[in-house]
Motif scaffolding. Structure first.
Motif, PDB file in Angstrom:
ATOM      1  N   ALA A  30      22.212   6.861  46.407  1.00 52.89           N
ATOM      2  CA  ALA A  30      21.077   7.555  45.770  1.00 52.89           C
ATOM      3  C   ALA A  30      21.535   8.314  44.522  1.00 52.89           C
ATOM      4  O   ALA A  30      20.860   8.292  43.484  1.00 52.89           O
ATOM      5  N   THR A  31      22.704   8.968  44.620  1.00 48.89           N
ATOM      6  CA  THR A  31      23.234   9.728  43.477  1.00 48.89           C
ATOM      7  C   THR A  31      23.556   8.797  42.314  1.00 48.89           C
ATOM      8  O   THR A  31      23.180   9.062  41.166  1.00 48.89           O
ATOM      9  N   ILE A  32      24.247   7.687  42.625  1.00 52.08           N
ATOM     10  CA  ILE A  32      24.617   6.735  41.560  1.00 52.08           C
ATOM     11  C   ILE A  32      23.350   6.157  40.916  1.00 52.08           C
ATOM     12  O   ILE A  32      23.257   6.052  39.688  1.00 52.08           O
ATOM     13  N   LYS A  33      22.372   5.815  41.748  1.00 50.66           N
ATOM     14  CA  LYS A  33      21.124   5.249  41.204  1.00 50.66           C
ATOM     15  C   LYS A  33      20.388   6.255  40.322  1.00 50.66           C
ATOM     16  O   LYS A  33      19.808   5.884  39.300  1.00 50.66           O
ATOM     17  N   SER A  34      20.438   7.535  40.704  1.00 51.83           N
ATOM     18  CA  SER A  34      19.756   8.539  39.883  1.00 51.83           C
ATOM     19  C   SER A  34      20.490   8.740  38.551  1.00 51.83           C
ATOM     20  O   SER A  34      19.869   8.955  37.516  1.00 51.83           O
ATOM     21  N   ILE A  35      21.832   8.632  38.573  1.00 50.11           N
ATOM     22  CA  ILE A  35      22.607   8.709  37.318  1.00 50.11           C
ATOM     23  C   ILE A  35      22.249   7.521  36.425  1.00 50.11           C
ATOM     24  O   ILE A  35      22.002   7.673  35.225  1.00 50.11           O
ATOM     25  N   MET A  36      22.191   6.326  37.027  1.00 50.98           N
ATOM     26  CA  MET A  36      21.831   5.121  36.261  1.00 50.98           C
ATOM     27  C   MET A  36      20.436   5.263  35.657  1.00 50.98           C
ATOM     28  O   MET A  36      20.203   4.898  34.501  1.00 50.98           O
ATOM     29  N   ALA A  37      19.517   5.839  36.428  1.00 50.98           N
ATOM     30  CA  ALA A  37      18.132   6.000  35.951  1.00 50.98           C
ATOM     31  C   ALA A  37      18.054   7.003  34.802  1.00 50.98           C
ATOM     32  O   ALA A  37      17.197   6.886  33.915  1.00 50.98           O
ATOM     33  N   SER A  38      18.981   7.983  34.799  1.00 51.13           N
ATOM     34  CA  SER A  38      18.951   9.006  33.743  1.00 51.13           C
ATOM     35  C   SER A  38      19.621   8.522  32.453  1.00 51.13           C
ATOM     36  O   SER A  38      19.461   9.120  31.400  1.00 51.13           O
ATOM     37  N   GLN A  39      20.381   7.428  32.557  1.00 50.51           N
ATOM     38  CA  GLN A  39      21.045   6.878  31.369  1.00 50.51           C
ATOM     39  C   GLN A  39      20.117   5.889  30.661  1.00 50.51           C
ATOM     40  O   GLN A  39      19.092   5.493  31.213  1.00 50.51           O
ATOM     41  N   ALA A  40      20.480   5.514  29.451  1.00 48.25           N
ATOM     42  CA  ALA A  40      19.705   4.487  28.747  1.00 48.25           C
ATOM     43  C   ALA A  40      19.693   3.222  29.594  1.00 48.25           C
ATOM     44  O   ALA A  40      20.636   2.954  30.342  1.00 48.25           O
ATOM     45  N   SER A  41      18.634   2.449  29.475  1.00 48.90           N
ATOM     46  CA  SER A  41      18.588   1.191  30.223  1.00 48.90           C
ATOM     47  C   SER A  41      19.587   0.210  29.609  1.00 48.90           C
ATOM     48  O   SER A  41      20.022   0.374  28.463  1.00 48.90           O
ATOM     49  N   ARG A  42      19.927  -0.794  30.377  1.00 47.21           N
ATOM     50  CA  ARG A  42      20.866  -1.813  29.889  1.00 47.21           C
ATOM     51  C   ARG A  42      20.327  -2.425  28.591  1.00 47.21           C
ATOM     52  O   ARG A  42      21.059  -2.628  27.624  1.00 47.21           O
ATOM     53  N   LYS A  43      19.027  -2.673  28.568  1.00 45.18           N
ATOM     54  CA  LYS A  43      18.385  -3.280  27.388  1.00 45.18           C
ATOM     55  C   LYS A  43      18.503  -2.356  26.164  1.00 45.18           C
ATOM     56  O   LYS A  43      18.808  -2.807  25.054  1.00 45.18           O
ATOM     57  N   GLU A  44      18.285  -1.044  26.372  1.00 43.13           N
ATOM     58  CA  GLU A  44      18.382  -0.079  25.262  1.00 43.13           C
ATOM     59  C   GLU A  44      19.794  -0.034  24.704  1.00 43.13           C
ATOM     60  O   GLU A  44      19.991   0.002  23.479  1.00 43.13           O
TER      61      GLU A  44
END
Length: 203
Positions: A154-168
């Protein structure tokens, strides 16, 4: 371009992408590294102006017994409080940017790497002549980060969600290093890119 200004290569990638591994390979090729994470630690080191202002704002209890910053306590303070988070970012971001610019100007290698996890998010691409993104599928990012960090999914996923998307991130890239296979494969891509960057920095 002013010859006194070093050629700056921004290097970024999401959590678990292998940005640190790529940074280490560039360092092994004799390239100067300006690492945003290290700079962020330096600007709040004991005796720094940044730490003094944080202690003044939040109170002395934000410090550990050795007078260094209690990062866990600070995270608690800003995590659920947008105003405090904005205050902290308003203090630290200019200090970090200024220190990074100073280190860039001190660089003596043919080009220097500006290694920043949030290069795209914090609009630091404007400091760079060339932007390199270390990329791998998000499933792999999650898998690697879980192995490395010992944090919960959950923590890793929330960090990923707070970062720019792969596409960006990819849309900001001048060059993409594919790190979906092995460290050897990444290393040979970095070596090839290094030769290309040597030519670009002389142009």
């Amino acid at each position: 371009m002013n010859k006194q200004t070093p050629f700056v290569v921004g290097l970024t990638g999401g959590i678990g992408s292998g940005k640190s591994a790529a940074t280490d390979i560039f360092a092994s090729l004799g390239i100067d590294i300006v690492d945003a994470d290290e700079v962020a630690r330096d600007v709040v080191a004991v005796g720094s102006q940044g730490l003094l202002q944080i202690a003044e704002h939040f109170g002395e209890h934000i410090l550990l017994e050795d007078s260094s910053l209690d990062r866990a306590a600070l995270r608690e303070k800003v995590f659920a409080n947008p105003d405090e988070k904005n205050w902290l970012n308003g203090l630290l971001h200019p200090l970090i940017r200024s220190r990074m610019q100073q280190l860039i100007m001190e660089s003596t290698s043919p080009y220097c790497i500006l290694s920043v996890p949030l290069l795209v998010e914090n609009k630091l691409t404007e400091m760079c002549n060339h932007v390199v993104v270390v990329d791998c599928p998000e499933v792999l990012q999650l898998e690697r980060a879980l192995k490395r960090d010992g944090s919960s999914e959950a923590t890793i996923k929330s960090i990923m969600a707070s970062q720019a998307s792969r596409k960006e991130r990819l849309s900001a890239a001048d060059h993409v290093l594919d790190n979906s296979t092995s460290l050897n494969a990444l290393s040979s891509q970095v070596s090839a890119l290094h030769e290309h960057l040597l030519l670009l920095s002389k142009a």
